[in-house]
Design an enzyme around this catalytic site. Structure first.
Site, PDB file in Angstrom:
ATOM      1  N   CYS A  14       0.839  -1.193   0.000  1.00 45.51           N
ATOM      2  CA  CYS A  14       0.000   0.000   0.000  1.00 45.51           C
ATOM      3  C   CYS A  14       0.878   1.248   0.000  1.00 45.51           C
ATOM      4  O   CYS A  14       1.883   1.306   0.700  1.00 45.51           O
ATOM      5  CB  CYS A  14      -0.945   0.095   1.190  1.00 45.51           C
ATOM      6  SG  CYS A  14      -2.083  -1.271   1.318  1.00 45.51           S
TER       7      CYS A  14
ATOM      8  N   ARG B 127       3.941  -0.369  -4.760  1.00 43.09           N
ATOM      9  CA  ARG B 127       3.660  -0.915  -3.429  1.00 43.09           C
ATOM     10  C   ARG B 127       2.336  -1.661  -3.365  1.00 43.09           C
ATOM     11  O   ARG B 127       2.008  -2.294  -2.358  1.00 43.09           O
ATOM     12  CB  ARG B 127       3.630   0.215  -2.400  1.00 43.09           C
ATOM     13  CG  ARG B 127       4.911   1.000  -2.328  1.00 43.09           C
ATOM     14  CD  ARG B 127       4.786   2.107  -1.324  1.00 43.09           C
ATOM     15  NE  ARG B 127       4.654   1.581   0.021  1.00 43.09           N
ATOM     16  CZ  ARG B 127       5.666   1.273   0.816  1.00 43.09           C
ATOM     17  NH1 ARG B 127       6.882   1.450   0.406  1.00 43.09           N
ATOM     18  NH2 ARG B 127       5.460   0.805   2.016  1.00 43.09           N
TER      19      ARG B 127
ATOM     20  N   TRP C  79      -2.805  -2.720  -1.669  1.00 38.93           N
ATOM     21  CA  TRP C  79      -2.520  -4.147  -1.832  1.00 38.93           C
ATOM     22  C   TRP C  79      -3.354  -4.819  -0.745  1.00 38.93           C
ATOM     23  O   TRP C  79      -3.053  -4.694   0.438  1.00 38.93           O
ATOM     24  CB  TRP C  79      -1.034  -4.415  -1.623  1.00 38.93           C
ATOM     25  CG  TRP C  79      -0.613  -5.811  -1.940  1.00 38.93           C
ATOM     26  CD1 TRP C  79      -0.223  -6.293  -3.152  1.00 38.93           C
ATOM     27  CD2 TRP C  79      -0.533  -6.913  -1.041  1.00 38.93           C
ATOM     28  NE1 TRP C  79       0.093  -7.626  -3.051  1.00 38.93           N
ATOM     29  CE2 TRP C  79      -0.084  -8.031  -1.777  1.00 38.93           C
ATOM     30  CE3 TRP C  79      -0.800  -7.079   0.319  1.00 38.93           C
ATOM     31  CZ2 TRP C  79       0.105  -9.284  -1.198  1.00 38.93           C
ATOM     32  CZ3 TRP C  79      -0.616  -8.337   0.896  1.00 38.93           C
ATOM     33  CH2 TRP C  79      -0.163  -9.418   0.134  1.00 38.93           C
TER      34      TRP C  79
ATOM     35  N   ASN D   7      -1.788   1.972   5.762  1.00 35.16           N
ATOM     36  CA  ASN D   7      -0.929   0.899   5.268  1.00 35.16           C
ATOM     37  C   ASN D   7      -0.549   0.059   6.479  1.00 35.16           C
ATOM     38  O   ASN D   7      -0.015   0.601   7.447  1.00 35.16           O
ATOM     39  CB  ASN D   7       0.315   1.513   4.607  1.00 35.16           C
ATOM     40  CG  ASN D   7       1.380   0.477   4.304  1.00 35.16           C
ATOM     41  OD1 ASN D   7       1.069  -0.690   4.105  1.00 35.16           O
ATOM     42  ND2 ASN D   7       2.629   0.902   4.274  1.00 35.16           N
ATOM     43  N   GLY D   8      -0.841  -1.236   6.432  1.00 34.33           N
ATOM     44  CA  GLY D   8      -0.517  -2.097   7.575  1.00 34.33           C
ATOM     45  C   GLY D   8      -1.717  -2.956   7.939  1.00 34.33           C
ATOM     46  O   GLY D   8      -2.664  -3.084   7.161  1.00 34.33           O
TER      47      GLY D   8
ATOM     48  N   GLU E 245      17.194 -17.678  -8.454  1.00 31.44           N
ATOM     49  CA  GLU E 245      16.805 -16.309  -8.774  1.00 31.44           C
ATOM     50  C   GLU E 245      16.240 -16.230 -10.206  1.00 31.44           C
ATOM     51  O   GLU E 245      15.248 -15.536 -10.449  1.00 31.44           O
ATOM     52  CB  GLU E 245      18.017 -15.377  -8.587  1.00 31.44           C
ATOM     53  CG  GLU E 245      17.809 -13.928  -8.947  1.00 31.44           C
ATOM     54  CD  GLU E 245      16.700 -13.215  -8.174  1.00 31.44           C
ATOM     55  OE1 GLU E 245      16.152 -13.787  -7.219  1.00 31.44           O
ATOM     56  OE2 GLU E 245      16.343 -12.092  -8.565  1.00 31.44           O
TER      57      GLU E 245
ATOM     58  N   LYS F  10      12.470 -14.972 -11.085  1.00 31.63           N
ATOM     59  CA  LYS F  10      12.187 -13.858 -12.011  1.00 31.63           C
ATOM     60  C   LYS F  10      11.124 -14.283 -13.016  1.00 31.63           C
ATOM     61  O   LYS F  10      10.197 -13.539 -13.309  1.00 31.63           O
ATOM     62  CB  LYS F  10      13.438 -13.413 -12.786  1.00 31.63           C
ATOM     63  CG  LYS F  10      14.483 -12.615 -12.055  1.00 31.63           C
ATOM     64  CD  LYS F  10      14.064 -11.250 -11.604  1.00 31.63           C
ATOM     65  CE  LYS F  10      13.378 -11.251 -10.305  1.00 31.63           C
ATOM     66  NZ  LYS F  10      13.972 -11.166  -9.063  1.00 31.63           N
TER      67      LYS F  10
ATOM     68  N   GLU G 281       7.647 -14.668 -11.325  1.00 31.69           N
ATOM     69  CA  GLU G 281       7.085 -13.394 -10.884  1.00 31.69           C
ATOM     70  C   GLU G 281       6.426 -12.623 -12.010  1.00 31.69           C
ATOM     71  O   GLU G 281       5.348 -12.076 -11.838  1.00 31.69           O
ATOM     72  CB  GLU G 281       8.203 -12.493 -10.310  1.00 31.69           C
ATOM     73  CG  GLU G 281       8.632 -12.811  -8.923  1.00 31.69           C
ATOM     74  CD  GLU G 281       9.753 -11.877  -8.461  1.00 31.69           C
ATOM     75  OE1 GLU G 281       9.591 -11.256  -7.413  1.00 31.69           O
ATOM     76  OE2 GLU G 281      10.786 -11.783  -9.151  1.00 31.69           O
TER      77      GLU G 281
ATOM     78  N   HIS H  79      17.299 -36.494  -8.368  1.00 29.91           N
ATOM     79  CA  HIS H  79      16.454 -36.942  -7.243  1.00 29.91           C
ATOM     80  C   HIS H  79      15.028 -36.431  -7.385  1.00 29.91           C
ATOM     81  O   HIS H  79      14.355 -36.197  -6.386  1.00 29.91           O
ATOM     82  CB  HIS H  79      17.079 -36.476  -5.930  1.00 29.91           C
ATOM     83  CG  HIS H  79      18.447 -37.007  -5.726  1.00 29.91           C
ATOM     84  ND1 HIS H  79      18.690 -38.325  -5.389  1.00 29.91           N
ATOM     85  CD2 HIS H  79      19.663 -36.437  -5.871  1.00 29.91           C
ATOM     86  CE1 HIS H  79      20.003 -38.522  -5.310  1.00 29.91           C
ATOM     87  NE2 HIS H  79      20.606 -37.390  -5.604  1.00 29.91           N
TER      88      HIS H  79
ATOM     89  N   LYS I 264       6.032  -4.623  -4.145  1.00 32.80           N
ATOM     90  CA  LYS I 264       7.472  -4.444  -4.011  1.00 32.80           C
ATOM     91  C   LYS I 264       7.914  -4.532  -2.556  1.00 32.80           C
ATOM     92  O   LYS I 264       8.942  -5.094  -2.240  1.00 32.80           O
ATOM     93  CB  LYS I 264       7.844  -3.076  -4.585  1.00 32.80           C
ATOM     94  CG  LYS I 264       9.295  -2.744  -4.500  1.00 32.80           C
ATOM     95  CD  LYS I 264       9.952  -2.994  -5.822  1.00 32.80           C
ATOM     96  CE  LYS I 264      11.443  -2.977  -5.758  1.00 32.80           C
ATOM     97  NZ  LYS I 264      12.023  -4.165  -6.382  1.00 32.80           N
TER      98      LYS I 264
END
Ligand code: G6P
Length: 611
Positions: free
Chosen positions: A2, A27, A73, A99-100, A484, A488, A491, A507, A606
């Site tokens: 947010c 955000r 968000w 926000n929170g 990573e 990417k 995402e 395995h 983010k």
């Protein structure tokens, strides 16, 4: 999560709020809203992006010199018009953005319902709006007192900006756990979740601390704690240029940030690594250096991409400084009764410096007596303020939700730390230290070169953009790079991808391999090179498609793989810095070819300020 923005002054608030929300959209972006105060309070809010809100507001009354805005968000209540912020209290005295998470909101809501309050939304924020109003009316107190009293009853995290319609010459901001910055202009104030919406108007800022309440008015600024202790505002100058937070001709922030890496890595080691003197100087660690050198163990904590950087750090510290390292997801670490002693060094890695789980893990480690260091990108954020010492990454603002230049900057800092400690502990020779320093110095130019091969990455991306699964393999320092690369792709292109240590493929994942499965193998020359060549053979024997990242001139793998993407050679300790670049570009191109929203992938944010 947010984004919050607020303005009080002589300018029209609307455009400041909308521009600010666009800067903060990384955000959260499932709904957005603004409230403007001009004799009466107007609220406009809409599901979707800030651009949807702008469209909705066209032809509406947008007058007013005071206002607040929010990009969401969702945590409580699905993303829709009603649950979007700002939220008004039942009788319309207060409008607020948040926000929170208010953790005890159910209990507070029940009590308020018992006292006759009604609710329009499913959000925890509306509970807070009504709680403030209830105290305001019942107690017959000022808006500021009502806010402080209400916040003393709240359990959870908040960054808040509040309008009271009966006190139309002020804005109230409060912080606990979620970041808030106040911009101080000429007869005007700004509120924002980070400095990006503020920087084009003023460079003077005040970072709020937990439990701070700021009252911003035509008559100035008052800062106090929620317990009413007066505080002296500490105005700081921010060193952030507007150009750094714009796309500068690139189609996406992510692409711009990938291309910025030669520069951001250089900025991260500039002035810290001296080629002439063969020295590494990390000023932020000076006081803790003796402890770091004697450490029996290092714990590295982080989330997402920062955790991957931490894994590279594990190899670096163990190789160069011979200190045992454990790398932990912050969210797991904090909830599993970890054994921490006052001899431990904990390194918290975070681009934003605000990730809730990482912050909580830091607090836990501090309580247990560990020395806690931070590696963060956002100057003045919460983590650098919570830690005992640390190093900033100097990568510049990272706006694309998928982290790129922050990762390489984090690895650069970890490499500098491990080299410095290893050399001072005499675990590595002067010659090796020297060689690592000159190799680090070469990295920016080598990345420049990799970036010139961008068209080759685009061509391969075109061939595999419709694949449904990808496997990424690497060994040693390149295993975290495989993780990573897979992250990417997941995402931003929504293709399922898994990163695996190449030898572990036997395995399990080998069962998945067929002619439809692209396998990205990071196979640059290091001590595992021959082993990874064998792993490529194993994939080819099962008809898998191999896309190999190799060093320039590699003939062995060229003869086996379906595609080779060449990069320059470097020492294996620094290989993550080069090998990750083609993977970033591969995922970028695939996402663009699939028409995905690269900078704002679905469901992600983010800065994850909720646990
Ligand atoms: C989110 C972001 C990731 C980031 C992670 C950790 O998931 O989308 O890009 O790696 O948070 O964030 P931090 O700011 O602590 O590095």
């Amino acid at each position: 999560m947010c984004g919050i923005v607020g303005y009080i002054g002589k300018k029209r608030a609307y455009s400041i709020l909308i521009n600010g929300l666009k800067r903060l959209e990384y955000r959260g972006y499932d709904s957005a809203g603004i409230s403007l105060l001009n004799k009466e309070v107007k609220i406009y809010k809409k599901k979707g992006k800030v651009s949807d809100l702008e469209e909705y507001v066209a032809n509406k009354d947008i007058s007013g010199n005071i206002g607040i805005g929010h990009t969401r968000w969702a945590t409580h209540g699905e993303p829709n018009d009603i649950n979007a912020h700002p939220h008004s209290s039942m009788n319309g005295h207060f409008v607020l953005i948040h926000n929170g998470i208010i953790e005890n909101y159910t209990r507070l809501k029940e009590k308020l319902i018992d006292r006759g309050c009604t609710f329009q939304t499913e959000t925890d924020t509306e509970v807070l709006a009504n709680l403030i109003e209830y105290i305001y009316i019942k107690g017959n107190v000022s808006a500021e007192i009502a806010v402080r009293l209400a916040l003393s009853k709240v359990v959870g995290a908040y960054g808040l900006a509040i309008i009271c319609k009966d006190e139309p010459d002020k804005l109230i901001a409060a912080r606990k756990g979620s970041p808030l910055v106040i911009g101080v202009g000429e007869g005007e104030y700004f509120i924002a979740s980070d400095a990006t919406p503020i920087v084009e108007y003023t460079k003077s800022v005040i970072y709020l601390n937990d439990d701070d309440v700021a009252i911003l008015g035509s008559d100035g600024l008052t800062l106090k704690t929620i317990k009413n202790d007066k505080l002296t505002p500490k105005i700081q100058k921010i060193d952030l240029d507007i150009g750094e937070i714009e796309k500068n001709g690139f189609d996406h922030f992510m692409l711009k940030e990938i291309f910025e890496q030669p520069r951001s890595i250089l900025d991260t080691f500039r002035g810290r690594v001296s080629l002439d003197k063969n020295e590494i100087h990390l000023g932020g660690l000076f006081n803790v250096l003796p402890k770091l050198k004697e450490a029996k163990r290092i714990l590295i904590i982080g989330c997402g991409t920062s955790w991957h950087a931490g894994l590279v750090g594990e190899y670096l510290f163990e190789d160069l400084a011979r200190i045992p390292v454990e790398v932990e997801y912050a969210s797991e670490f904090r909830y599993r009764n970890p054994i921490i002693t006052n001899e431990d060094i904990v390194i918290a890695i975070s681009q934003s410096g605000e990730t809730a789980d990482t912050l909580a893990a830091i607090k836990l480690a501090k309580q247990a007596g560990a020395t806690v260091l931070g590696i963060c990108n956002v100057v003045g954020s919460s983590i650098p303020r919570e830690t005992d010492a640390g190093v900033y990454t100097h990568a510049g603002p990272e706006i694309g939700v998928a982290s790129t230049k922050a990762f390489t900057a984090q690895v650069t800092v970890l490499a500098m730390m491990a080299m410095m400690v290893g050399y001072q502990k005499k675990e590595i020779s002067f010659e090796l230290f020297n060689e690592l320093i000159s190799e680090l110095n070469e990295i920016p130019a080598k990345i420049e070169k990799i970036l010139t091969y961008n068209d080759a990455y685009l061509e391969v991306s075109k061939l595999y953009k419709d694949a449904t699964n990808f496997l990424y393999l690497g060994r040693g320092y390149l295993f975290p790079v495989a993780l990573e690369g897979a992250l990417k792709l997941k995402e931003i292109s929504y293709i399922h991808a898994e990163g695996y240590p190449a030898a572990e493929m036997k395995h399990g994942p080998i069962a998945l391999i067929d002619e439809k499965m692209p396998v990205v193998v990071i196979a640059t020359k290091d001590k595992s090179y021959e082993k990874i060549v064998n792993n490529i053979q194993e994939v080819k024997a099962r008809k898998g498609v191999v896309i190999a990242i190799v060093n320039e001139g590699d003939k062995i793998i060229r003869n086996m793989a379906d595609h080779v993407l060449e990069i320059p050679e470097t020492r294996e300790e620094l290989s993550a810095l080069l090998t990750v670049i083609p993977l970033q570009l591969l995922s970028y191109h695939i996402a663009v070819l699939r028409s995905c929203n690269v900078d704002q992938p679905r469901n992600l944010a983010k800065s994850v300020t909720v646990e």
